[in-house]
Design a protein around this motif. Structure first.
Motif, PDB file in Angstrom:
ATOM      1  N   ILE A   1      23.862   2.189  18.657  1.00 16.97           N
ATOM      2  CA  ILE A   1      25.056   2.652  17.822  1.00 16.97           C
ATOM      3  C   ILE A   1      25.528   4.227  18.126  1.00 16.97           C
ATOM      4  O   ILE A   1      24.711   5.047  17.922  1.00 16.97           O
ATOM      5  CB  ILE A   1      24.696   2.454  16.347  1.00 16.97           C
ATOM      6  CG1 ILE A   1      24.500   0.912  15.800  1.00 16.97           C
ATOM      7  CG2 ILE A   1      26.102   2.902  15.453  1.00 16.97           C
ATOM      8  CD1 ILE A   1      23.722   0.784  14.471  1.00 16.97           C
TER       9      ILE A   1
ATOM     10  N   ALA B   1      27.278  -1.021  10.804  1.00 15.41           N
ATOM     11  CA  ALA B   1      26.812  -1.272  12.284  1.00 15.41           C
ATOM     12  C   ALA B   1      25.370  -1.808  12.315  1.00 15.41           C
ATOM     13  O   ALA B   1      25.004  -2.934  13.060  1.00 15.41           O
ATOM     14  CB  ALA B   1      27.099  -0.337  13.264  1.00 15.41           C
TER      15      ALA B   1
ATOM     16  N   SER C   1      31.664   3.417  17.593  1.00 11.69           N
ATOM     17  CA  SER C   1      32.651   3.365  16.749  1.00 11.69           C
ATOM     18  C   SER C   1      32.829   4.845  15.746  1.00 11.69           C
ATOM     19  O   SER C   1      31.720   5.430  15.649  1.00 11.69           O
ATOM     20  CB  SER C   1      32.396   2.431  15.390  1.00 11.69           C
ATOM     21  OG  SER C   1      33.177   2.325  14.464  1.00 11.69           O
TER      22      SER C   1
ATOM     23  N   LEU D   1      26.966  -0.490  20.303  1.00  7.54           N
ATOM     24  CA  LEU D   1      28.465  -0.434  19.494  1.00  7.54           C
ATOM     25  C   LEU D   1      29.003   1.068  19.523  1.00  7.54           C
ATOM     26  O   LEU D   1      28.025   2.200  19.311  1.00  7.54           O
ATOM     27  CB  LEU D   1      28.194  -0.824  17.977  1.00  7.54           C
ATOM     28  CG  LEU D   1      27.301  -1.985  17.776  1.00  7.54           C
ATOM     29  CD1 LEU D   1      27.133  -2.452  16.277  1.00  7.54           C
ATOM     30  CD2 LEU D   1      28.314  -3.283  18.568  1.00  7.54           C
TER      31      LEU D   1
ATOM     32  N   THR E   1      34.811  -1.474  16.130  1.00  9.37           N
ATOM     33  CA  THR E   1      33.509  -1.041  16.580  1.00  9.37           C
ATOM     34  C   THR E   1      33.385  -1.790  18.081  1.00  9.37           C
ATOM     35  O   THR E   1      33.145  -2.920  18.301  1.00  9.37           O
ATOM     36  CB  THR E   1      32.259  -1.521  15.768  1.00  9.37           C
ATOM     37  OG1 THR E   1      32.600  -0.874  14.487  1.00  9.37           O
ATOM     38  CG2 THR E   1      31.034  -1.231  16.376  1.00  9.37           C
ATOM     39  N   SER E   2      33.390  -1.065  19.043  1.00  6.05           N
ATOM     40  CA  SER E   2      33.722  -1.651  20.451  1.00  6.05           C
ATOM     41  C   SER E   2      32.149  -2.024  20.796  1.00  6.05           C
ATOM     42  O   SER E   2      31.098  -1.237  20.518  1.00  6.05           O
ATOM     43  CB  SER E   2      33.937  -0.333  21.418  1.00  6.05           C
ATOM     44  OG  SER E   2      35.485  -0.285  21.427  1.00  6.05           O
ATOM     45  N   ILE E   3      32.386  -3.108  21.744  1.00  2.65           N
ATOM     46  CA  ILE E   3      30.969  -3.512  22.040  1.00  2.65           C
ATOM     47  C   ILE E   3      31.084  -3.381  23.569  1.00  2.65           C
ATOM     48  O   ILE E   3      31.766  -4.075  24.274  1.00  2.65           O
ATOM     49  CB  ILE E   3      30.792  -5.280  21.623  1.00  2.65           C
ATOM     50  CG1 ILE E   3      30.930  -5.450  20.168  1.00  2.65           C
ATOM     51  CG2 ILE E   3      29.498  -5.653  22.210  1.00  2.65           C
ATOM     52  CD1 ILE E   3      31.442  -6.673  19.715  1.00  2.65           C
TER      53      ILE E   3
END
Length: 251
Positions: free
Chosen positions: A182, A112, A87, A85, A72-74
């Protein structure tokens, strides 16, 4: 003590480590993918970052140790300055089969959301599909993504009435302007492309991709093509989780 994998792109890794050690954060450089994962699993380090080690070596081994997880990229929202986030972002993070892919997306949303709440952020979930909702009927491929997103939307609304979630098709820019934190792409390929366009082309600030699973594993996946700031941010993010009681640095 934290660890970063040292493979290609060594200069950027070393620059990040120098900055971190100036701030009193101890870093171990590890060249062996298995050793990086094993030290984390055994609790010998407080967190690990893939750094510039190859994903094909690190990720399968990590999966063999902890089971299913989602990257999950931040990233920093360019409109609001807050983190969001993204993903899935791994090409094989979710199933290619529709029923299982829907289940994977639901799991990502739940994990998430729990993660954001643990750091004091109320989740707002955005589902992406391949076109505007009004495009339904123009393309079988786009139709499939729209209908799939609607399946996920309806399931979440029935099971978790308190979670803010929306589906507006492909309009990622609207979600980000409104502070959705998200973002769920159609699949890992589209997620990976979004990440690369934002982070590696447009230089949107971020911290890499945190691992979300049923197990509490503090691991961040990073691109081999990142600059030193992303490796630095990844360790700072893990450090915040450990010592700042959920208060995150503004990246």
């Amino acid at each position: 003590m934290y660890a970063i994998g040292l493979g290609e792109n060594k200069d950027e890794i070393l620059k990040a480590v120098e900055k971190l050690e100036e701030e009193g954060i101890d870093i171990e450089l590890i060249r062996d993918p298995k050793r990086l994962v094993d030290k984390l699993i055994r609790g010998e380090i407080e967190g690990a970052v893939r750094g510039s080690l190859p994903s094909s070596k690190v990720i399968p081994y990590l999966k063999s140790k902890i089971g299913k997880f989602y990257r999950t990229s931040i990233l920093k929202n360019p409109f609001t300055g807050d983190i969001f986030l993204l993903s899935p972002v791994g090409i094989d993070d979710i199933s290619e089969e529709e029923e299982e892919r829907v289940k994977d997306k639901i799991k990502i949303i739940n994990l998430a959301s729990n993660f954001l709440r643990s750091v004091g952020i109320e989740p707002k979930v955005a589902l992406l599909s391949g076109g505007r909702l009004g495009d339904l009927g123009r393309s079988k491929t786009v139709d499939r993504t729209i209908l799939e997103a609607e399946l996920v939307l309806n399931h979440i609304k029935k099971k978790n009435k308190n979670l803010e979630i929306d589906h507006r098709g492909i309009l990622i820019e609207e979600y980000l302007k409104e502070g959705y934190n998200i973002i769920i792409p159609m699949d890992g390929i589209s997620g990976n492309l979004i990440f690369r366009c934002l982070a590696l082309v447009c230089r949107v600030s971020g911290c890499g991709a945190i691992i979300l699973s049923e197990k509490n594993v503090k691991f961040i996946d990073t691109s081999r093509n990142a600059d030193w700031r992303r490796y630095y941010n990844a360790i700072k993010f893990l450090h915040d989780l450990n010592v700042k009681n959920g208060k995150l640095t503004k990246y």
